[in-house]
Design a protein around this motif. Structure first.
Motif, short mmCIF file in Angstrom:
data_model
loop_
_atom_site.label_atom_id
_atom_site.label_comp_id
_atom_site.label_asym_id
_atom_site.label_seq_id
_atom_site.Cartn_x
_atom_site.Cartn_y
_atom_site.Cartn_z
N GLY A 169 14.74 4.87 5.58
CA GLY A 169 14.58 5.58 6.83
C GLY A 169 14.68 4.68 8.05
N SER A 170 15.44 3.59 7.95
CA SER A 170 15.60 2.66 9.07
C SER A 170 14.26 2.18 9.62
N GLY A 171 13.32 1.97 8.72
CA GLY A 171 12.02 1.46 9.13
C GLY A 171 11.06 2.51 9.65
N ILE A 172 11.49 3.76 9.71
CA ILE A 172 10.66 4.82 10.28
C ILE A 172 9.40 5.05 9.46
N LEU A 173 9.53 5.00 8.13
CA LEU A 173 8.37 5.23 7.27
C LEU A 173 7.27 4.20 7.52
N ALA A 174 7.68 2.96 7.63
CA ALA A 174 6.71 1.88 7.85
C ALA A 174 6.08 1.99 9.23
N ALA A 175 6.90 2.21 10.23
CA ALA A 175 6.38 2.29 11.60
C ALA A 175 5.40 3.45 11.75
N GLU A 176 5.73 4.58 11.15
CA GLU A 176 4.82 5.73 11.24
C GLU A 176 3.49 5.43 10.54
N ALA A 177 3.56 4.77 9.38
CA ALA A 177 2.34 4.46 8.63
C ALA A 177 1.41 3.59 9.45
N VAL A 178 1.94 2.60 10.15
CA VAL A 178 1.09 1.71 10.95
C VAL A 178 0.61 2.41 12.21
N ALA A 179 1.48 3.21 12.81
CA ALA A 179 1.07 3.94 14.02
C ALA A 179 -0.11 4.86 13.74
N ARG A 180 -0.21 5.36 12.51
CA ARG A 180 -1.28 6.29 12.16
C ARG A 180 -2.48 5.59 11.51
N ALA A 181 -2.36 4.30 11.29
CA ALA A 181 -3.43 3.57 10.60
C ALA A 181 -4.63 3.34 11.53
N ARG A 182 -5.78 3.06 10.91
CA ARG A 182 -6.97 2.77 11.68
C ARG A 182 -6.77 1.47 12.47
N ALA A 224 -12.63 -9.91 7.40
CA ALA A 224 -13.68 -9.93 6.39
C ALA A 224 -13.21 -9.35 5.06
N ARG A 225 -11.97 -8.90 5.01
CA ARG A 225 -11.42 -8.32 3.79
C ARG A 225 -9.90 -8.44 3.84
N PRO A 226 -9.19 -8.07 2.77
CA PRO A 226 -7.73 -8.22 2.75
C PRO A 226 -7.03 -7.45 3.88
N ILE A 227 -5.93 -8.01 4.34
CA ILE A 227 -5.09 -7.41 5.37
C ILE A 227 -3.82 -6.89 4.71
N ARG A 228 -3.39 -5.70 5.11
CA ARG A 228 -2.12 -5.15 4.61
C ARG A 228 -1.04 -5.35 5.67
N LEU A 229 0.03 -6.04 5.29
CA LEU A 229 1.15 -6.29 6.19
C LEU A 229 2.31 -5.41 5.72
N ILE A 230 2.52 -4.30 6.41
CA ILE A 230 3.57 -3.36 6.03
C ILE A 230 4.89 -3.84 6.62
N ASP A 255 -8.01 -1.39 13.30
CA ASP A 255 -9.07 -2.37 13.07
C ASP A 255 -8.53 -3.75 12.70
N GLY A 256 -7.21 -3.93 12.77
CA GLY A 256 -6.62 -5.23 12.45
C GLY A 256 -6.32 -5.45 10.99
N TYR A 257 -6.62 -4.46 10.14
CA TYR A 257 -6.40 -4.64 8.71
C TYR A 257 -5.11 -3.99 8.21
N THR A 258 -4.38 -3.32 9.11
CA THR A 258 -3.05 -2.81 8.80
C THR A 258 -2.13 -3.24 9.92
N LEU A 259 -1.11 -4.03 9.57
CA LEU A 259 -0.18 -4.57 10.55
C LEU A 259 1.24 -4.22 10.15
N LEU A 260 2.14 -4.26 11.12
CA LEU A 260 3.55 -3.97 10.89
C LEU A 260 4.39 -5.21 11.14
N PHE A 261 5.21 -5.58 10.17
CA PHE A 261 6.20 -6.63 10.36
C PHE A 261 7.55 -5.93 10.43
N THR A 262 8.20 -6.02 11.57
CA THR A 262 9.41 -5.23 11.77
C THR A 262 10.41 -5.98 12.62
N SER A 263 11.45 -5.26 13.02
CA SER A 263 12.50 -5.83 13.86
C SER A 263 12.83 -4.86 14.98
#
Length: 286
Positions: free
Chosen positions: A73-86, A31-37, A88-96
């Motif tokens: 940080g070898s992707g650590i910053l992004a992974a931590e941000a998504v792990a701590r996100a709400r 229902a609103r924008p999605i953030r793909l980290i 609700d489907g509006y914060t996702l992680l694109f990683t390897s």
């Protein structure tokens, strides 16, 4: 009396606030924008794929999908941000596999649990790494690289922008006994620029980043890290065969994750849409 009575105003307000605070359900999502980290910087293999999927998800759902690069940080910053996100489907992680397979091996402590903190959405695909060298380096094949490294122990710098690339190089070093100096970068897209410039001489790069540079003659491809030939690189041998390392095989995979606790119906909807996009022309899954 039918047993029904109006709720007090405060109780009714509390119920409304509680309903508003609940995670989004599939019938209203998105229902609103999605953030793909994205776990790596602009121009990286993950970034290229993430933007392709973000554009197609936005077109399919009529909601913006905003790519947010959190390189370093070898992707650590992004992974931590998504792990701590709400969740609700509006914060996702694109990683390897860097964040979810290599980092747990290479780091004693991580600020996230690669299993417990995430809900897997979809596997995007697998891709080989390519051993590339600077055009200034006087070697033409893996045998030449090994001989040069043995003759000049520690003199060769190998560039790496993620732990998958780093791990592939270290496996090569361990198997051949050569000594090369590790130089870390925020992303492989940055790392390969120094290989082109000659500041670093060797790199085990993901193919998405390396292929354009190889085709333009800016770096030289010596081998692929997977156990079979790669159609996009005809004539380029495998590391296992060219370096005499039976069993050597490294591939990078890409995937999308949501925070743990994201409603199952939202994860299922994301999964179905991502898989459908992967089947579209132009969305190669390899």
């Amino acid at each position: 009396m039918n047993g029904w009575a109006p709720l007090p105003r405060r109780a009714a307000a509390a119920l409304l606030l509680g309903a508003a605070a609940r995670p989004a359900r599939a019938e209203t999502y998105p229902a609103r924008p999605i953030r793909l980290i994205v776990a790596f910087g602009p121009g990286s293999g993950s970034d290229v794929r993430a933007r392709l999927y973000a554009d197609r998800l936005a077109a399919a759902w009529g909601q913006p999908v905003v790519v947010d690069n959190r390189g370093g940080g070898s992707g650590i910053l992004a992974a931590e941000a998504v792990a701590r996100a709400r969740p609700d489907g509006y914060t996702l992680l694109f990683t390897s596999n860097t964040t979810h397979a290599a980092n747990p091996v290479l780091f004693r402590r991580l600020p996230y649990d690669p299993v417990a903190d995430f809900a897997p959405v979809a596997l995007i695909g697998r891709t080989p790494l390519v051993v590339v060298v600077s055009n200034d380096l006087p070697v033409r094949d893996m045998a030449g690289l090994i001989a040069h490294a043995r003759a000049h122990p520690g003199a060769l710098n190998y560039a790496s922008g993620n732990t998958s690339s780093h791990l592939a190089a270290e496996m090569f070093k361990a198997g051949t006994g050569v000594s090369m100096t590790y130089v870390s970068y925020r992303s492989n897209a940055q790392a390969i620029l120094d290989v082109i410039a000659g500041a670093a001489q060797v790199m085990f790069s993901d193919a998405v980043v390396a292929l354009p540079q190889i085709r333009q003659g800016r770096v030289r491809a010596l081998a692929v890290t997977v156990d079979a030939a790669v159609p996009a690189l005809p004539g380029v041998p495998t590391v296992a065969g060219a370096a005499g390392l039976p069993g050597y095989a490294v591939a990078s995979w890409s995937a999308i994750f949501a925070p743990a606790g994201t409603p199952a119906e939202i994860v299922a909807r994301l999964n179905a849409e991502v898989i459908a996009i992967g089947r579209e022309p132009g969305c190669a899954r390899a």
